[in-house]
Design a protein around this motif. Structure first.
Motif, PDB file in Angstrom:
ATOM      1  N   ASN A 172      -3.523  -0.944   2.631  1.00  0.00           N
ATOM      2  CA  ASN A 172      -4.850  -1.184   2.602  1.00  0.00           C
ATOM      3  C   ASN A 172      -5.327  -2.047   1.559  1.00  0.00           C
ATOM      4  N   THR A 173      -6.402  -2.186   1.007  1.00  0.00           N
ATOM      5  CA  THR A 173      -7.010  -3.039   0.088  1.00  0.00           C
ATOM      6  C   THR A 173      -6.359  -3.133  -1.130  1.00  0.00           C
ATOM      7  N   ILE A 174      -6.283  -4.139  -1.724  1.00  0.00           N
ATOM      8  CA  ILE A 174      -5.888  -4.286  -3.196  1.00  0.00           C
ATOM      9  C   ILE A 174      -6.864  -4.846  -4.029  1.00  0.00           C
ATOM     10  N   ALA A 175      -6.716  -4.926  -5.276  1.00  0.00           N
ATOM     11  CA  ALA A 175      -7.978  -5.479  -6.137  1.00  0.00           C
ATOM     12  C   ALA A 175      -7.476  -6.443  -7.185  1.00  0.00           C
ATOM     13  N   TYR A 176      -8.269  -6.850  -7.761  1.00  0.00           N
ATOM     14  CA  TYR A 176      -8.157  -7.739  -9.111  1.00  0.00           C
ATOM     15  C   TYR A 176      -9.147  -7.344 -10.255  1.00  0.00           C
ATOM     16  N   GLY A 177      -8.690  -7.329 -11.487  1.00  0.00           N
ATOM     17  CA  GLY A 177      -9.594  -7.042 -12.297  1.00  0.00           C
ATOM     18  C   GLY A 177      -8.810  -7.649 -13.822  1.00  0.00           C
ATOM     19  N   GLY A 180      -1.644  16.079  -3.811  1.00  0.00           N
ATOM     20  CA  GLY A 180      -1.788  17.491  -3.337  1.00  0.00           C
ATOM     21  C   GLY A 180      -1.054  17.760  -2.116  1.00  0.00           C
ATOM     22  N   GLY A 181      -0.138  16.600  -1.655  1.00  0.00           N
ATOM     23  CA  GLY A 181       0.790  16.821  -0.275  1.00  0.00           C
ATOM     24  C   GLY A 181       0.243  15.762   0.864  1.00  0.00           C
ATOM     25  N   PHE A 182       0.933  15.851   1.836  1.00  0.00           N
ATOM     26  CA  PHE A 182       0.610  15.129   3.001  1.00  0.00           C
ATOM     27  C   PHE A 182      -0.582  15.257   3.516  1.00  0.00           C
ATOM     28  N   PRO A 183      -1.246  14.289   4.139  1.00  0.00           N
ATOM     29  CA  PRO A 183      -0.740  13.119   4.515  1.00  0.00           C
ATOM     30  C   PRO A 183      -0.573  11.997   3.697  1.00  0.00           C
ATOM     31  N   TYR A 184       0.072  10.911   3.959  1.00  0.00           N
ATOM     32  CA  TYR A 184       0.251   9.811   2.884  1.00  0.00           C
ATOM     33  C   TYR A 184      -1.064   9.025   2.617  1.00  0.00           C
ATOM     34  N   LEU A 185      -0.991   8.175   1.776  1.00  0.00           N
ATOM     35  CA  LEU A 185      -2.198   7.469   1.278  1.00  0.00           C
ATOM     36  C   LEU A 185      -2.196   6.161   2.104  1.00  0.00           C
ATOM     37  N   THR A 186      -3.286   6.032   2.738  1.00  0.00           N
ATOM     38  CA  THR A 186      -3.450   4.576   3.560  1.00  0.00           C
ATOM     39  C   THR A 186      -4.899   4.193   3.317  1.00  0.00           C
ATOM     40  N   GLU A 187      -5.802   4.698   2.228  1.00  0.00           N
ATOM     41  CA  GLU A 187      -6.933   4.151   1.863  1.00  0.00           C
ATOM     42  C   GLU A 187      -6.815   2.896   0.862  1.00  0.00           C
ATOM     43  N   GLY A 188      -7.848   2.331   0.735  1.00  0.00           N
ATOM     44  CA  GLY A 188      -7.862   0.932  -0.159  1.00  0.00           C
ATOM     45  C   GLY A 188      -8.512   1.320  -1.540  1.00  0.00           C
ATOM     46  N   LEU A 189      -8.110   0.768  -2.438  1.00  0.00           N
ATOM     47  CA  LEU A 189      -8.767   1.118  -3.773  1.00  0.00           C
ATOM     48  C   LEU A 189      -9.864  -0.070  -4.049  1.00  0.00           C
ATOM     49  N   ALA A 216      -8.858   4.782  -7.600  1.00  0.00           N
ATOM     50  CA  ALA A 216      -7.764   4.897  -6.693  1.00  0.00           C
ATOM     51  C   ALA A 216      -7.518   6.521  -6.282  1.00  0.00           C
ATOM     52  N   GLY A 217      -6.344   6.603  -5.129  1.00  0.00           N
ATOM     53  CA  GLY A 217      -6.156   7.937  -4.437  1.00  0.00           C
ATOM     54  C   GLY A 217      -7.492   8.446  -3.846  1.00  0.00           C
ATOM     55  N   THR A 218      -7.297   9.458  -3.324  1.00  0.00           N
ATOM     56  CA  THR A 218      -8.188  10.435  -2.655  1.00  0.00           C
ATOM     57  C   THR A 218      -8.222  11.656  -2.829  1.00  0.00           C
ATOM     58  N   TRP A 232     -13.355  17.733  -4.233  1.00  0.00           N
ATOM     59  CA  TRP A 232     -13.180  18.081  -2.783  1.00  0.00           C
ATOM     60  C   TRP A 232     -11.722  17.580  -2.624  1.00  0.00           C
ATOM     61  N   ASP A 233     -11.048  18.326  -1.451  1.00  0.00           N
ATOM     62  CA  ASP A 233      -9.674  17.982  -1.519  1.00  0.00           C
ATOM     63  C   ASP A 233      -9.457  17.106  -0.376  1.00  0.00           C
ATOM     64  N   LYS A 234      -8.243  16.402  -0.353  1.00  0.00           N
ATOM     65  CA  LYS A 234      -7.829  15.513   0.712  1.00  0.00           C
ATOM     66  C   LYS A 234      -7.598  16.186   1.946  1.00  0.00           C
ATOM     67  N   ASN A 235      -8.225  15.285   2.945  1.00  0.00           N
ATOM     68  CA  ASN A 235      -8.217  15.993   4.365  1.00  0.00           C
ATOM     69  C   ASN A 235      -7.181  14.961   5.143  1.00  0.00           C
ATOM     70  N   GLU A 236      -7.663  14.366   6.164  1.00  0.00           N
ATOM     71  CA  GLU A 236      -6.893  13.380   6.965  1.00  0.00           C
ATOM     72  C   GLU A 236      -6.792  12.281   6.323  1.00  0.00           C
ATOM     73  N   ALA A 237      -6.016  11.473   6.497  1.00  0.00           N
ATOM     74  CA  ALA A 237      -5.793   9.979   6.153  1.00  0.00           C
ATOM     75  C   ALA A 237      -6.891   9.188   6.632  1.00  0.00           C
ATOM     76  N   ALA A 238      -7.318   8.393   5.758  1.00  0.00           N
ATOM     77  CA  ALA A 238      -8.552   7.276   6.279  1.00  0.00           C
ATOM     78  C   ALA A 238      -7.812   6.017   6.073  1.00  0.00           C
ATOM     79  N   THR A 239      -8.835   5.009   6.983  1.00  0.00           N
ATOM     80  CA  THR A 239      -8.696   3.628   6.922  1.00  0.00           C
ATOM     81  C   THR A 239      -9.585   2.907   6.273  1.00  0.00           C
ATOM     82  N   THR A 240     -10.464   3.689   5.169  1.00  0.00           N
ATOM     83  CA  THR A 240     -11.427   3.254   4.471  1.00  0.00           C
ATOM     84  C   THR A 240     -10.826   2.680   2.946  1.00  0.00           C
ATOM     85  N   THR A 241     -12.053   1.893   2.367  1.00  0.00           N
ATOM     86  CA  THR A 241     -11.696   1.438   1.043  1.00  0.00           C
ATOM     87  C   THR A 241     -12.872   1.988   0.255  1.00  0.00           C
TER      88      THR A 241
END
Length: 298
Positions: free
Chosen positions: A152-157, A189-198, A207-209, A230-239
């Motif tokens: 997913n999304t990368i960033a610049y700073g 805190g475990g699976f599923p893996y990280l698909t979100e954008g930062l 970053a993270g979720t 809040w804890d991680k639930n399902e993987a997301a496609t959002t940024t």
């Protein structure tokens, strides 16, 4: 007149879904409209056909200009897509390049006359990487291999490229050279893996979720805060989206979450009216969040 002027065999597989070849066109066809016909033959003998026309202009001067920084999804941390550049009446292809593997949901960034992108490799062939290309020519300037796919999304700073891979590794690279400044393993805190954008703004990257959602100083990787609400639930496609003093995040079939941008304090969550079925990243403008779900536009 539909006369064949060149023929080429497309034998170079560049990635899972891309094959390429180069065909030299004689100068006498410059500034003329040409037709390109492609035939793909599958292993079972079936064939697919495609045709397209284009104006061949080998002498046209480049009109590309470096008109500023595009540092997050849609150009800023609020994802408004604002752009002061003038495109003109027509759009012309200036260059094309192939990174040699797949690009999933990563959007290009622009800074310092460079284009930055990241790739994914679901075949686990160690092809995932972060890249920099010359804005005007498309020439690869540097490439930094990463441990797993960047989905997913990368960033610049502050002259730094920031990205997170599916194993929750956070990378900070020098934008000029591609050298690693620092890296950090986030604890999700475990699976599923990280698909979100930062997202990045000023001197911080977010970053993270879930339990691993955190803020870090871009210069040295120092952790500023970690979400406790809040804890991680399902993987997301959002940024992640910044809305003034609030960081907006979420899970795909869970909820929309808000944390204080400066302290990480959990503020609220929304899951009603279809917000729990949401794959789009919010946009923030003039005090309002705009987003779309499976059922509604908010």
């Amino acid at each position: 007149n539909n006369t064949e002027i060149r023929y080429g065999e497309v034998v170079n597989q560049m990635s899972d879904w891309n094959w390429a070849t180069e065909i030299e066109i004689p100068n006498l066809y410059n500034n003329k409209k040409l037709n390109l016909h492609i035939t793909a033959t599958f292993s079972n003998g079936e064939k697919a056909f495609s045709s397209n026309s284009f104006l061949y202009d080998n002498y046209k001067k480049s009109t590309l200009k470096d008109e500023g920084v595009w540092n997050n999804l849609l150009g800023n941390a609020e994802h408004t897509g604002s752009n002061k550049a003038s495109i003109g009446k027509s759009v012309n292809l200036e260059w094309v390049t192939n990174v040699g593997t797949n690009i999933f949901m990563t959007s290009p960034l622009i800074a310092g006359s460079k284009v930055f992108i990241a790739s994914s490799d679901d075949n686990v062939n160690s092809k995932s990487a972060i890249y920099a290309f010359d804005l005007l020519t498309g020439k690869e300037l540097w490439k930094y291999p990463v441990k797993n796919s960047i989905k997913n999304t990368i960033a610049y700073g502050i002259e730094t490229i920031l990205a997170q891979d599916t194993e929750a590794n956070l990378y900070a690279l020098d934008a000029a050279s591609g050298k690693l400044k620092w890296t950090h393993k986030m604890n999700l805190g475990g699976f599923p893996y990280l698909t979100e954008g930062l997202v990045a703004k000023h001197n911080l990257v977010y970053a993270g979720t879930g339990a691993g959602l955190s803020a870090y100083h871009i210069g040295n990787g120092r952790e500023i805060w970690t979400n406790q609400g809040w804890d991680k639930n399902e993987a997301a496609t959002t940024t992640l989206t910044i809305a003034e003093n609030i960081l907006i995040s979420g899970s795909q079939w869970g909820a929309l979450y808000a944390n204080n941008l400066h302290t990480g304090e959990f503020l609220w969550k929304l899951s009603e009216d279809g917000l729990n079925n949401r794959g789009a990243s919010p946009t923030y403008l003039d005090g309002k969040l705009y987003l779309i779900s499976g059922k509604s536009f908010f």
